[in-house]
Design an enzyme around this catalytic site. Structure first.
Site, PDB file in Angstrom:
ATOM      1  CD  GLN A 175     -14.549  15.609  10.287  1.00  0.00           C
ATOM      2  OE1 GLN A 175     -14.052  16.497  10.990  1.00  0.00           O
ATOM      3  NE2 GLN A 175     -14.897  15.797   9.028  1.00  0.00           N
ATOM      4  CD  GLU A 176     -19.093   9.755  12.256  1.00  0.00           C
ATOM      5  OE1 GLU A 176     -20.206  10.011  11.756  1.00  0.00           O
ATOM      6  OE2 GLU A 176     -18.317   8.927  11.772  1.00  0.00           O
ATOM      7  CB  SER A 177     -22.789  14.490  15.194  1.00  0.00           C
ATOM      8  OG  SER A 177     -22.161  14.552  16.475  1.00  0.00           O
TER       9      SER A 177
END
Length: 647
Positions: A497-499
């Site tokens: 989800q972050e990167s």
């Protein structure tokens, strides 16, 4: 996230007919041409573009060339471009820009010709479309166009022109003007609200100083109500001040509504304001939110107000109120997976098992947060498909030869990421599952993992979960997860989800690397774990980034004690994650749904749903999402001191 240049891979995809270039020279010329286009410098653009004969991005070079002089372009030139590049993203993009030029010129015949081929959604082009119909005396366009009036933002030029026409033809009344002003105040669009008031005659308009005070110092205005509130303008300014006050302090706004406002305003306005107070109170988890919503009576609430009424009811376990609020939503909102699931839960809580199962069945089988929860309500736990579709080399080769995918990957390679992503999305918009998976594998091989994940996520019948949920740098994540005692599946779900596993991803806020560490956080964790000689530029180095990111995640988890809270904290900060708890324990799914920040709410749901599938991939075991969500403990003693607060 907003990403900058990506230099860690070098994948050059070119059309078969394109000649070889000296990579650095061609790249430099292309980037210089792009910079000249963005600067509006046609001469500089031409100087660099002429060095790029038969470049793989030739359609983009032609688009930039035409777009630079579009305001002065003739229809024949634009038509020639659109014909030469039919069914490409650059043609759709130029057509949209050209439609706006034609609308400004009121060249309606040419406008209608191009509008028939335009597939995208754009409010200003819709407005020009209505103006074109009105030019042909199609009065039905006036009725259709009235919905535009309540857009909660400043209207673009074409819509401003249409709004003036609606006013002149008496399709917009004084009531409509004040309704728009309220909507704009609700959404913090104060400048646009002032512009809307320009339609009123001088004797109907509010006092400018009072309006400014309502926007900037609403409490001051409400403490000193106008002596004379017989005129509508005076009453409306008071309502606008109450809207702003409720946004800042719903409890104080509720006290003001009790008296003297209730005695000075019409009953309809009072109930409207109770709806606003309830909404703002629900967003800060005030215990009286439902009570204040109730005082709105049968006043019409919009979908966003009703959504927060549902969330307030969930935190109080008031299932009848959950069902009632969802019943009042628009048909489009009711079909959203969140409200489908919670309506099913409300029915089940009230003993309507058959009805609840019907609602769960509507979304069961989907791989998102609520699809997984619905599965478990029906007695099933989601697992990986027994078979996965693996694209053949022939399928991948076909994807590689697709000009749109080729251009998209080349743009991304050059660091022109936003344009590359748009080209990619346009190209895959009509792909079937097999072509989607082949395109996803092409992106994976090019190490463009965000496109691989997004594309594999779109399939409906054929699936490849190894592309949807990649396990990049597996040994690094496994080792650091073990070092810190973290669930590897949860860490991978968070990184997805972050990167999207892009090593040098950078956000507009400055977060960097796989685990999107802010500079201050990275420095803090490095000092805490004794990482010597840490330099800020090291943050995108994979082992360093994962070591610092998992170290911080462990600190947050130890302090908050629950992965859902730690996920929320990783996105929005530990103090907020703690503040969003309740006085009593909360079901994990309810905590997630009632997070006030839309970005964080979506983030936590996706991280926890991701963890379900990563558990199946890396642990080879099925973990129910309800097990991961658990129960969120109540607020209590033992809060960290200021010195112990994490960044």
């Amino acid at each position: 996230m907003i990403f900058k240049h990506f230099r860690y891979f070098s994948v050059v995809l070119a059309l078969a007919a394109a000649p070889a270039h000296a990579a650095n020279g061609a790249d430099d010329s292309l980037l210089a041409a792009f910079d000249a286009y963005r600067a509006g410098d046609a001469l500089k653009f031409s100087r660099h573009a002429k060095k790029l004969d038969r470049h793989v991005l030739e359609p983009w070079l032609e688009y930039w060339r035409v777009a630079l002089r579009l305001e002065d372009a003739q229809s024949a030139e634009v038509r020639a471009f659109l014909a030469a590049h039919a069914d490409t993203y650059v043609a759709e993009r130029l057509r949209g820009e050209w439609l706006k030029v034609l609308g400004k010129r009121a060249e309606w015949r040419e406008f209608d010709r191009e509008l028939a081929s335009y597939a995208s959604e754009d409010l200003e082009i819709r407005c020009y479309g209505w103006l074109s119909r009105l030019a042909r005396d199609d009065e039905a366009a006036l009725t259709e166009a009235q919905a535009m009036w309540l857009e909660p933002r400043d209207l673009p030029a074409g819509c401003d022109q249409l709004a003036t026409l609606l006013w002149e033809r008496e399709r917009i009344s004084t009531n409509d003007v004040w309704q728009r002003v309220r909507v704009l105040f609700e959404n913090g669009q104060i400048t646009a609200a002032k512009e809307a008031l320009g339609y009123l005659a001088k004797e109907q308009a509010p006092d400018e100083r009072a309006l400014a005070e309502a926007a900037r110092h609403p409490k001051r205005l409400l403490d000193r109500l106008p002596k004379n509130m017989e005129k509508r303008a005076a009453r409306e300014v008071v309502v606008l001040a109450a809207i702003r006050y409720a946004r800042n302090d719903p409890e104080a706004a509720a006290a003001a509504l009790e008296a003297p406002l209730a005695a000075r305003l019409p009953e309809a306005d009072v109930r409207y304001l109770w709806g606003r107070v309830g909404f703002e109170a629900a967003r800060v988890h005030h215990e009286n939110a439902l009570k204040w919503y109730a005082r709105a009576g049968d006043t019409r609430l919009d979908d966003e107000q009703l959504a927060w009424k549902v969330r307030a009811a969930l935190r109080r376990s008031s299932w009848a109120a959950v069902a009632d609020a969802i019943d009042r939503m628009s048909p489009e909102a009711v079909r959203e997976p969140a409200w489908t699931y919670w309506y099913g839960r409300a029915l089940a809580a009230q003993g309507e098992e058959t009805g609840s199962r019907a609602y769960f069945l509507r979304i069961a089988g989907q791989t998102d947060f609520y699809g997984l929860l619905a599965n478990e309500e029906l007695g099933y736990v989601a697992a990986l498909p027994e078979t996965m579709h693996v694209p053949s080399e022939e399928d991948i080769e076909k994807a590689k030869r697709n000009p749109g995918l080729t251009r998209a990957l080349e743009l991304i390679r050059l660091g022109i990421r936003m344009e590359g992503v748009r080209e990619w999305l346009y190209t895959i918009r009509h792909f079937d599952d097999a072509r989607l998976i082949a395109a996803a594998e092409l992106a994976r091989r090019a190490e463009v993992y965000d496109r691989a994940i997004h594309t594999a996520d779109k399939t409906r019948r054929l699936h490849n979960f190894s592309l949807r949920y990649p396990v990049r740098f597996h040994e690094v994540f496994r080792d650091y997860a073990r070092t810190h005692g973290l669930d590897e599946a949860w860490v991978l779900g968070l990184v997805r989800q972050e990167s999207r596993f892009i090593t040098d991803a950078r956000s507009s806020a400055g977060a960097a690397g796989l685990m999107q560490l802010m500079p201050r956080t990275a420095k803090y964790v490095a000092s805490k774990i004794g990482l010597r000689n840490y330099r800020p530029k090291d943050v995108i180095h994979v082992p360093t980034n994962v070591g610092l990111g998992t170290g911080y995640l462990k600190m947050v988890l130890d302090q908050l004690g629950h992965p859902v809270l730690a996920s929320a904290a990783y996105n929005a900060g530990p103090s907020r994650a703690r503040r969003w708890r309740d006085a009593t324990p909360l079901e994990g799914a309810i905590y997630a749904e009632t997070i006030p920040f839309g970005e964080t709410r979506d983030y936590v749901k996706k991280v926890m749903a991701n963890a379900v599938f990563y558990s199946a991939l890396v642990h080879e075991k099925v973990t129910p999402i309800k097990t991961l969500l658990g129960t969120i403990p109540a607020r209590g003693a033992g809060e960290p001191t200021e010195e112990e607060e994490l960044p």
